[in-house]
Design a protein around this motif. Structure first.
Motif, PDB file in Angstrom:
ATOM      1  N   ASP A  36      47.342  50.638  77.519  1.00  0.00           N
ATOM      2  CA  ASP A  36      45.603  50.338  78.836  1.00  0.00           C
ATOM      3  C   ASP A  36      44.092  51.091  77.749  1.00  0.00           C
ATOM      4  O   ASP A  36      43.808  50.776  78.242  1.00  0.00           O
ATOM      5  CB  ASP A  36      46.015  51.231  80.399  1.00  0.00           C
ATOM      6  CG  ASP A  36      46.827  50.452  81.090  1.00  0.00           C
ATOM      7  OD1 ASP A  36      47.075  49.515  80.298  1.00  0.00           O
ATOM      8  OD2 ASP A  36      47.545  50.780  82.147  1.00  0.00           O
ATOM      9  N   TYR A  37      44.466  52.275  77.411  1.00  0.00           N
ATOM     10  CA  TYR A  37      43.492  53.057  76.901  1.00  0.00           C
ATOM     11  C   TYR A  37      43.205  52.189  75.795  1.00  0.00           C
ATOM     12  O   TYR A  37      41.833  51.722  75.417  1.00  0.00           O
ATOM     13  CB  TYR A  37      43.722  54.303  76.961  1.00  0.00           C
ATOM     14  CG  TYR A  37      42.342  55.466  76.566  1.00  0.00           C
ATOM     15  CD1 TYR A  37      42.132  56.079  77.194  1.00  0.00           C
ATOM     16  CD2 TYR A  37      41.290  55.309  76.235  1.00  0.00           C
ATOM     17  CE1 TYR A  37      40.700  56.945  77.424  1.00  0.00           C
ATOM     18  CE2 TYR A  37      40.716  56.355  75.484  1.00  0.00           C
ATOM     19  CZ  TYR A  37      40.089  57.078  76.424  1.00  0.00           C
ATOM     20  OH  TYR A  37      38.539  57.614  76.582  1.00  0.00           O
ATOM     21  N   MET A  38      43.931  52.412  74.906  1.00  0.00           N
ATOM     22  CA  MET A  38      43.804  51.486  73.719  1.00  0.00           C
ATOM     23  C   MET A  38      42.923  49.907  73.727  1.00  0.00           C
ATOM     24  O   MET A  38      42.290  49.778  73.011  1.00  0.00           O
ATOM     25  CB  MET A  38      44.559  51.620  72.247  1.00  0.00           C
ATOM     26  CG  MET A  38      45.616  52.324  71.786  1.00  0.00           C
ATOM     27  SD  MET A  38      44.899  53.318  71.080  1.00  0.00           S
ATOM     28  CE  MET A  38      43.701  54.704  71.794  1.00  0.00           C
ATOM     29  N   THR A  39      43.920  49.226  74.561  1.00  0.00           N
ATOM     30  CA  THR A  39      43.426  47.781  75.088  1.00  0.00           C
ATOM     31  C   THR A  39      41.862  47.801  74.925  1.00  0.00           C
ATOM     32  O   THR A  39      41.290  47.187  74.769  1.00  0.00           O
ATOM     33  CB  THR A  39      44.396  47.047  76.453  1.00  0.00           C
ATOM     34  OG1 THR A  39      45.325  46.730  75.742  1.00  0.00           O
ATOM     35  CG2 THR A  39      43.446  46.188  76.766  1.00  0.00           C
ATOM     36  N   SER A  40      41.174  48.499  76.447  1.00  0.00           N
ATOM     37  CA  SER A  40      39.942  49.394  76.875  1.00  0.00           C
ATOM     38  C   SER A  40      38.610  49.573  75.749  1.00  0.00           C
ATOM     39  O   SER A  40      38.177  48.922  75.375  1.00  0.00           O
ATOM     40  CB  SER A  40      39.696  50.426  78.109  1.00  0.00           C
ATOM     41  OG  SER A  40      39.955  51.451  76.977  1.00  0.00           O
ATOM     42  N   LEU A  41      39.892  49.927  74.160  1.00  0.00           N
ATOM     43  CA  LEU A  41      39.040  50.548  73.552  1.00  0.00           C
ATOM     44  C   LEU A  41      38.688  49.237  72.774  1.00  0.00           C
ATOM     45  O   LEU A  41      37.914  49.836  71.765  1.00  0.00           O
ATOM     46  CB  LEU A  41      39.393  51.949  72.827  1.00  0.00           C
ATOM     47  CG  LEU A  41      39.204  53.220  73.551  1.00  0.00           C
ATOM     48  CD1 LEU A  41      39.989  54.481  72.241  1.00  0.00           C
ATOM     49  CD2 LEU A  41      38.324  53.139  73.836  1.00  0.00           C
ATOM     50  N   LYS A 174      37.418  44.518  68.211  1.00  0.00           N
ATOM     51  CA  LYS A 174      37.151  43.657  68.842  1.00  0.00           C
ATOM     52  C   LYS A 174      37.782  42.878  69.923  1.00  0.00           C
ATOM     53  O   LYS A 174      38.779  42.953  69.099  1.00  0.00           O
ATOM     54  CB  LYS A 174      36.667  41.729  68.208  1.00  0.00           C
ATOM     55  CG  LYS A 174      35.631  40.663  68.912  1.00  0.00           C
ATOM     56  CD  LYS A 174      35.490  39.104  68.218  1.00  0.00           C
ATOM     57  CE  LYS A 174      34.955  39.295  69.377  1.00  0.00           C
ATOM     58  NZ  LYS A 174      34.659  37.138  68.650  1.00  0.00           N
ATOM     59  N   LYS A 175      37.120  43.511  71.214  1.00  0.00           N
ATOM     60  CA  LYS A 175      38.183  43.271  72.203  1.00  0.00           C
ATOM     61  C   LYS A 175      38.993  42.676  72.457  1.00  0.00           C
ATOM     62  O   LYS A 175      38.502  41.081  72.122  1.00  0.00           O
ATOM     63  CB  LYS A 175      37.427  44.032  73.412  1.00  0.00           C
ATOM     64  CG  LYS A 175      37.121  45.344  73.555  1.00  0.00           C
ATOM     65  CD  LYS A 175      35.754  45.774  74.738  1.00  0.00           C
ATOM     66  CE  LYS A 175      35.864  47.447  74.591  1.00  0.00           C
ATOM     67  NZ  LYS A 175      35.314  47.840  76.353  1.00  0.00           N
ATOM     68  N   MET A 176      40.383  42.953  72.885  1.00  0.00           N
ATOM     69  CA  MET A 176      41.340  41.432  72.995  1.00  0.00           C
ATOM     70  C   MET A 176      40.845  40.679  74.493  1.00  0.00           C
ATOM     71  O   MET A 176      40.432  41.625  75.405  1.00  0.00           O
ATOM     72  CB  MET A 176      42.894  41.786  73.152  1.00  0.00           C
ATOM     73  CG  MET A 176      43.505  40.673  73.096  1.00  0.00           C
ATOM     74  SD  MET A 176      43.718  39.221  72.231  1.00  0.00           S
ATOM     75  CE  MET A 176      44.594  40.827  70.939  1.00  0.00           C
ATOM     76  N   LEU A 177      40.168  40.088  75.020  1.00  0.00           N
ATOM     77  CA  LEU A 177      39.854  39.397  75.879  1.00  0.00           C
ATOM     78  C   LEU A 177      41.973  38.584  76.585  1.00  0.00           C
ATOM     79  O   LEU A 177      41.901  38.537  75.899  1.00  0.00           O
ATOM     80  CB  LEU A 177      38.356  38.641  76.173  1.00  0.00           C
ATOM     81  CG  LEU A 177      37.603  38.933  75.786  1.00  0.00           C
ATOM     82  CD1 LEU A 177      36.638  37.340  74.991  1.00  0.00           C
ATOM     83  CD2 LEU A 177      36.853  39.864  76.019  1.00  0.00           C
ATOM     84  N   SER A 178      41.506  38.477  78.186  1.00  0.00           N
ATOM     85  CA  SER A 178      42.687  38.181  78.821  1.00  0.00           C
ATOM     86  C   SER A 178      41.671  36.891  79.978  1.00  0.00           C
ATOM     87  O   SER A 178      41.242  37.207  80.383  1.00  0.00           O
ATOM     88  CB  SER A 178      43.736  38.762  79.444  1.00  0.00           C
ATOM     89  OG  SER A 178      43.409  39.473  79.839  1.00  0.00           O
ATOM     90  N   LYS A 179      43.066  35.646  80.544  1.00  0.00           N
ATOM     91  CA  LYS A 179      43.189  35.373  81.531  1.00  0.00           C
ATOM     92  C   LYS A 179      43.890  35.220  81.739  1.00  0.00           C
ATOM     93  O   LYS A 179      45.021  34.900  81.210  1.00  0.00           O
ATOM     94  CB  LYS A 179      42.333  33.915  81.093  1.00  0.00           C
ATOM     95  CG  LYS A 179      40.702  34.551  81.542  1.00  0.00           C
ATOM     96  CD  LYS A 179      39.979  33.377  80.951  1.00  0.00           C
ATOM     97  CE  LYS A 179      38.091  33.377  81.564  1.00  0.00           C
ATOM     98  NZ  LYS A 179      37.699  32.140  81.230  1.00  0.00           N
ATOM     99  N   THR A 180      44.593  34.226  83.048  1.00  0.00           N
ATOM    100  CA  THR A 180      45.518  34.433  83.786  1.00  0.00           C
ATOM    101  C   THR A 180      46.215  33.714  84.726  1.00  0.00           C
ATOM    102  O   THR A 180      44.757  33.236  85.242  1.00  0.00           O
ATOM    103  CB  THR A 180      46.490  34.951  85.127  1.00  0.00           C
ATOM    104  OG1 THR A 180      46.745  36.620  84.383  1.00  0.00           O
ATOM    105  CG2 THR A 180      48.020  35.328  84.993  1.00  0.00           C
ATOM    106  N   VAL A 181      47.031  32.436  84.200  1.00  0.00           N
ATOM    107  CA  VAL A 181      46.748  31.014  85.212  1.00  0.00           C
ATOM    108  C   VAL A 181      48.522  31.169  85.985  1.00  0.00           C
ATOM    109  O   VAL A 181      49.729  31.381  85.054  1.00  0.00           O
ATOM    110  CB  VAL A 181      47.294  29.868  84.442  1.00  0.00           C
ATOM    111  CG1 VAL A 181      47.255  28.207  84.783  1.00  0.00           C
ATOM    112  CG2 VAL A 181      45.744  29.657  83.396  1.00  0.00           C
ATOM    113  N   ALA A 182      48.355  31.240  86.942  1.00  0.00           N
ATOM    114  CA  ALA A 182      49.473  30.980  88.342  1.00  0.00           C
ATOM    115  C   ALA A 182      50.030  30.134  88.274  1.00  0.00           C
ATOM    116  O   ALA A 182      49.748  28.858  88.403  1.00  0.00           O
ATOM    117  CB  ALA A 182      49.468  31.702  89.420  1.00  0.00           C
TER     118      ALA A 182
END
Length: 248
Positions: A36-41, A174-182
């Protein structure tokens, strides 16, 4: 993913050290935190390894990981007991001496009452030559950084404090962005469509995660990209595919 500049991506590995983790006696709480920490950075955690308290295993893992990734983070094995051998193993990996470090000694002598800085505790002041110290606000015994390898405690509260201390020094991408589709369906119903969407959007990573509750199967589809426009386009295609399948 394709189409990303090399400067956009910073990679890391996490090396967990300890017989107690492999035996199951201690349940690791650090891997999820580091991920989680690495992703946030904006750092991609690409690999996690768990090795025993054996010097050759630690040396081999450190050398393999530090050559492959921008950063290596380790946890465990820098305490006061005889089986805490991470410091000497990392020194061996870099082929440098391991000595009592005057900076670490000064920190710990100030922390302990007179006569309490025992030989066992002095083991925690041994630092490979040429390494920088990592501040430990919890129990004072420092971790250390040598080149791209960051050596931290295994106790979660201490490891997390050390991570906070080193975070400002890390190069990030550059941070990885994400979206979720149910999707109210089993993943098998949408698998072919997702494969086609992934091929059409090579700058994304698309994963499907099935769930089952009371005999009903559903799927969470996660789309990830460093480019917001690309992410939005792929999300739109996924949402359209889900709607079309549900209407069919």
């Amino acid at each position: 993913m394709t189409g990303q500049k090399a400067d956009d991506v910073v990679t890391a590995a996490f090396l967990v050290i300890g017989d107690e983790i492999l035996s199951g006696r201690t349940k690791d709480k650090n891997i999820g935190f580091v991920a989680d920490y690495m992703t946030s950075l904006g750092i991609d955690l690409k690999e996690v390894r768990v090795v025993p308290d054996e010097q050759q295993e630690i040396v081999s893992a450190v050398n393999a990981l530090r050559a492959r990734y921008d950063y290596v983070f380790t946890s465990g094995g820098i305490g006061p007991t005889h089986d805490d051998i991470t410091a000497e193993s990392v020194a061996a990996a870099f082929n440098v001496p391991l000595n009592l470090d005057p900076r670490a000694v000064a920190i710990m002598e100030k922390h302990y009452q007179p006569g309490q800085f025992t030989p066992a505790r002095q083991r925690m002041a041994r630092i490979p030559e040429g390494a920088d110290l990592i501040e430990n606000k919890v129990s004072k015994a420092p971790g250390f950084r040598i080149e791209n390898v960051h050596v931290m405690a295994g106790v979660p509260s201490i490891m997390q404090a050390m991570m906070d201390a080193i975070a400002p020094t890390l190069k990030t991408g550059k941070k990885m962005l994400s979206k979720t589709v149910a999707a109210d369906m089993p993943e098998s119903r949408i698998a072919d469509r997702l494969a086609a969407i992934q091929e059409a959007h090579p700058q994304t990573l698309i994963g499907s995660y099935p769930n089952a509750s009371d005999g009903k199967f559903t799927t969470q589809i996660v789309i990830r990209s460093r480019d917001e426009a690309v992410l939005n386009a792929a999300e739109s295609d996924v949402a359209r595919a889900v709607a079309e399948i549900l209407d069919s």
